[in-house]
Enzyme design. Structure first.
Site, PDB file in Angstrom:
ATOM      1  N   LYS A  42      63.394  -4.831 -64.389  1.00 14.33           N
ATOM      2  CA  LYS A  42      63.967  -3.618 -65.014  1.00 14.33           C
ATOM      3  C   LYS A  42      64.696  -2.759 -63.980  1.00 14.33           C
ATOM      4  O   LYS A  42      65.765  -2.236 -64.243  1.00 14.33           O
ATOM      5  CB  LYS A  42      62.869  -2.751 -65.654  1.00 14.33           C
ATOM      6  CG  LYS A  42      62.125  -3.394 -66.786  1.00 14.33           C
ATOM      7  CD  LYS A  42      61.210  -2.394 -67.473  1.00 14.33           C
ATOM      8  CE  LYS A  42      60.124  -1.825 -66.583  1.00 14.33           C
ATOM      9  NZ  LYS A  42      59.129  -2.804 -66.118  1.00 14.33           N
ATOM     10  N   ARG A 120      55.737   4.338 -71.346  1.00 10.96           N
ATOM     11  CA  ARG A 120      54.873   3.180 -71.115  1.00 10.96           C
ATOM     12  C   ARG A 120      53.669   3.184 -72.042  1.00 10.96           C
ATOM     13  O   ARG A 120      52.858   2.259 -71.992  1.00 10.96           O
ATOM     14  CB  ARG A 120      54.363   3.255 -69.685  1.00 10.96           C
ATOM     15  CG  ARG A 120      54.920   2.196 -68.746  1.00 10.96           C
ATOM     16  CD  ARG A 120      54.258   2.420 -67.424  1.00 10.96           C
ATOM     17  NE  ARG A 120      54.384   1.397 -66.464  1.00 10.96           N
ATOM     18  CZ  ARG A 120      55.267   1.396 -65.473  1.00 10.96           C
ATOM     19  NH1 ARG A 120      56.175   2.326 -65.396  1.00 10.96           N
ATOM     20  NH2 ARG A 120      55.228   0.450 -64.564  1.00 10.96           N
ATOM     21  N   ARG A 159      57.391 -10.370 -53.990  1.00 14.90           N
ATOM     22  CA  ARG A 159      58.434  -9.349 -53.828  1.00 14.90           C
ATOM     23  C   ARG A 159      58.263  -8.572 -52.524  1.00 14.90           C
ATOM     24  O   ARG A 159      57.156  -8.173 -52.168  1.00 14.90           O
ATOM     25  CB  ARG A 159      58.355  -8.397 -55.030  1.00 14.90           C
ATOM     26  CG  ARG A 159      59.363  -7.281 -54.989  1.00 14.90           C
ATOM     27  CD  ARG A 159      59.559  -6.694 -56.346  1.00 14.90           C
ATOM     28  NE  ARG A 159      58.457  -5.854 -56.797  1.00 14.90           N
ATOM     29  CZ  ARG A 159      58.486  -5.153 -57.923  1.00 14.90           C
ATOM     30  NH1 ARG A 159      59.530  -5.222 -58.716  1.00 14.90           N
ATOM     31  NH2 ARG A 159      57.463  -4.430 -58.292  1.00 14.90           N
ATOM     32  N   ARG A 192      54.936  -3.668 -51.635  1.00  7.31           N
ATOM     33  CA  ARG A 192      54.411  -2.472 -52.315  1.00  7.31           C
ATOM     34  C   ARG A 192      52.917  -2.647 -52.504  1.00  7.31           C
ATOM     35  O   ARG A 192      52.457  -3.734 -52.850  1.00  7.31           O
ATOM     36  CB  ARG A 192      55.095  -2.318 -53.688  1.00  7.31           C
ATOM     37  CG  ARG A 192      56.413  -1.617 -53.621  1.00  7.31           C
ATOM     38  CD  ARG A 192      57.172  -1.691 -54.922  1.00  7.31           C
ATOM     39  NE  ARG A 192      56.387  -1.390 -56.121  1.00  7.31           N
ATOM     40  CZ  ARG A 192      56.915  -1.198 -57.331  1.00  7.31           C
ATOM     41  NH1 ARG A 192      58.214  -1.260 -57.491  1.00  7.31           N
ATOM     42  NH2 ARG A 192      56.161  -0.950 -58.372  1.00  7.31           N
ATOM     43  N   ARG A 203      47.831  -4.060 -63.407  1.00  9.80           N
ATOM     44  CA  ARG A 203      49.114  -3.658 -64.012  1.00  9.80           C
ATOM     45  C   ARG A 203      49.431  -4.492 -65.242  1.00  9.80           C
ATOM     46  O   ARG A 203      49.939  -3.978 -66.238  1.00  9.80           O
ATOM     47  CB  ARG A 203      50.247  -3.803 -62.989  1.00  9.80           C
ATOM     48  CG  ARG A 203      50.162  -2.754 -61.908  1.00  9.80           C
ATOM     49  CD  ARG A 203      51.060  -3.103 -60.742  1.00  9.80           C
ATOM     50  NE  ARG A 203      52.453  -2.830 -61.014  1.00  9.80           N
ATOM     51  CZ  ARG A 203      53.454  -3.325 -60.283  1.00  9.80           C
ATOM     52  NH1 ARG A 203      53.205  -4.135 -59.288  1.00  9.80           N
ATOM     53  NH2 ARG A 203      54.692  -2.998 -60.567  1.00  9.80           N
TER      54      ARG A 203
HETATM   55  P1  AMP Z   1      56.989   1.161 -61.648  1.00  5.58           P
HETATM   56  O1  AMP Z   1      57.781   1.331 -60.404  1.00  5.58           O
HETATM   57  O2  AMP Z   1      57.714   1.553 -62.885  1.00  5.58           O
HETATM   58  O3  AMP Z   1      56.343  -0.207 -61.750  1.00  5.58           O
HETATM   59  O4  AMP Z   1      55.747   2.209 -61.541  1.00  5.58           O
HETATM   60  C1  AMP Z   1      54.827   2.140 -60.486  1.00  5.58           C
HETATM   61  C2  AMP Z   1      53.525   2.792 -60.908  1.00  5.58           C
HETATM   62  O5  AMP Z   1      53.759   4.183 -61.207  1.00  5.58           O
HETATM   63  C3  AMP Z   1      52.888   2.229 -62.153  1.00  5.58           C
HETATM   64  O6  AMP Z   1      52.097   1.069 -61.893  1.00  5.58           O
HETATM   65  C4  AMP Z   1      52.019   3.403 -62.607  1.00  5.58           C
HETATM   66  O7  AMP Z   1      50.869   3.539 -61.787  1.00  5.58           O
HETATM   67  C5  AMP Z   1      52.934   4.593 -62.299  1.00  5.58           C
HETATM   68  N1  AMP Z   1      53.812   4.904 -63.450  1.00  5.58           N
HETATM   69  C6  AMP Z   1      55.164   4.881 -63.455  1.00  5.58           C
HETATM   70  N2  AMP Z   1      55.647   5.243 -64.646  1.00  5.58           N
HETATM   71  C7  AMP Z   1      54.575   5.493 -65.429  1.00  5.58           C
HETATM   72  C8  AMP Z   1      54.421   5.890 -66.790  1.00  5.58           C
HETATM   73  N3  AMP Z   1      55.480   6.093 -67.587  1.00  5.58           N
HETATM   74  N4  AMP Z   1      53.152   6.045 -67.267  1.00  5.58           N
HETATM   75  C9  AMP Z   1      52.075   5.846 -66.482  1.00  5.58           C
HETATM   76  N5  AMP Z   1      52.157   5.461 -65.194  1.00  5.58           N
HETATM   77  C10 AMP Z   1      53.389   5.282 -64.656  1.00  5.58           C
END
Ligand code: AMP
Length: 256
Positions: A42, A120, A159, A192, A203
């Site tokens: 994404k 989410r 990654r 990461r 996740r």
């Molecule tokens: P991402 O980079 O989108 O994979 O987000 C990394 C982490 O940030 C996720 O695994 C969650 O811990 C937190 N996070 C990001 N966006 C959200 C969201 N909309 N709701 C809840 N947690 C989020």
């Protein structure tokens, strides 16, 4: 696209007090939500959509990562949020919503937006729907990137991300020319924290339980555009654009 077109995301990443370079006004700004499991690509697609369509890339994960890097002491809610993130768990809806709500002017961006990683949960999706209605804005579409789970886990665990320019590599599928260093800027590559195996499991469970139901939610709203994400970023981008344009012309035909 000219440099002025490129929104710098300052208000999104640092908070509403920061001013962005004003993007050029788009005639029909794209207002997109990107759905899909973590690791499906994404972020890469959001970046391409930003570079080529001028829509601002709004990632909630990026806001949390920016907060974790700042020298300022985080608020208690942000500190707790970063702990959830480290474990790979979802940050509570109230904290995420507070953060998005205070940045709601980004949804009115002249260039449009691509929401990546938000919503989410169903509760976040309902809140976004209400906010869009309040702002008299409509989503153009919700793109759902589809890929089998085992493929996603392999992508995530291999990654590596550049700590300077955020370019993304993969240890076997797309290795950098010099191990551990970014091809683009020479920065150090890191894994990461939430791409480690124990976090990946958490996740994926969070995705299945909380985020997958959004597919039906947006299908019912007739906004869903499914895209099979089993190709190179450029191919997936081309598929996305073709399907979005198809959808646009079908809607225009039905409306005429
Ligand atoms: P991402 O980079 O989108 O994979 O987000 C990394 C982490 O940030 C996720 O695994 C969650 O811990 C937190 N996070 C990001 N966006 C959200 C969201 N909309 N709701 C809840 N947690 C989020």
């Amino acid at each position: 696209m000219s440099e002025q077109n490129k929104n710098d995301r300052a208000a999104w990443l640092q908070g509403p007090a920061a001013e962005c370079l004003l993007p050029e006004r788009q005639e029909n700004p794209w207002r997109l939500v990107l759905l899909g499991a973590p690791g499906v690509g994404k972020g890469t697609q959001a970046d391409l959509l930003h570079q080529r369509l001028g829509a601002c890339h709004l990632s909630t994960g990026d806001v949390f990562r920016a907060a974790s890097r700042t020298d300022c002491t985080p608020s208690p809610a942000m500190k707790a949020a970063l702990e959830y993130m480290r474990r790979g768990a979802l940050v509570p809806d109230a904290t995420v919503w507070e953060m998005v709500h205070e940045r709601r002017s980004c949804l009115r961006c002249h260039g449009g937006f691509v929401l990546d990683g938000f919503p989410r949960t169903l509760s976040q999706a309902e809140s976004l729907k209400q906010l869009m209605e309040d702002e008299k804005l409509a989503l153009t579409a919700v793109v759902n990137y589809e890929l089998p789970l085992n493929e996603i886990v392999d992508r995530l665990s291999g990654r590596r991300t550049c700590e300077q320019c955020k370019a993304v590599f993969h240890v076997t599928r797309q290795p950098s020319k010099t191990a551990g260093l970014c091809d683009r800027c020479g920065g150090c590559l890191f894994q990461r924290e939430d791409d480690r195996p124990e976090s990946i499991t958490v996740r994926m469970e969070a995705y299945e339980k909380s985020t997958a139901p959004l597919i039906q939610f947006y299908q019912r709203l007739n906004l869903l555009v499914p895209v099979v994400a089993d190709a190179s970023p450029e191919e997936i981008y081309a598929r996305t654009l073709t399907l979005l344009k198809q959808r646009g012309s079908e809607r225009a035909r039905r409306a005429s």
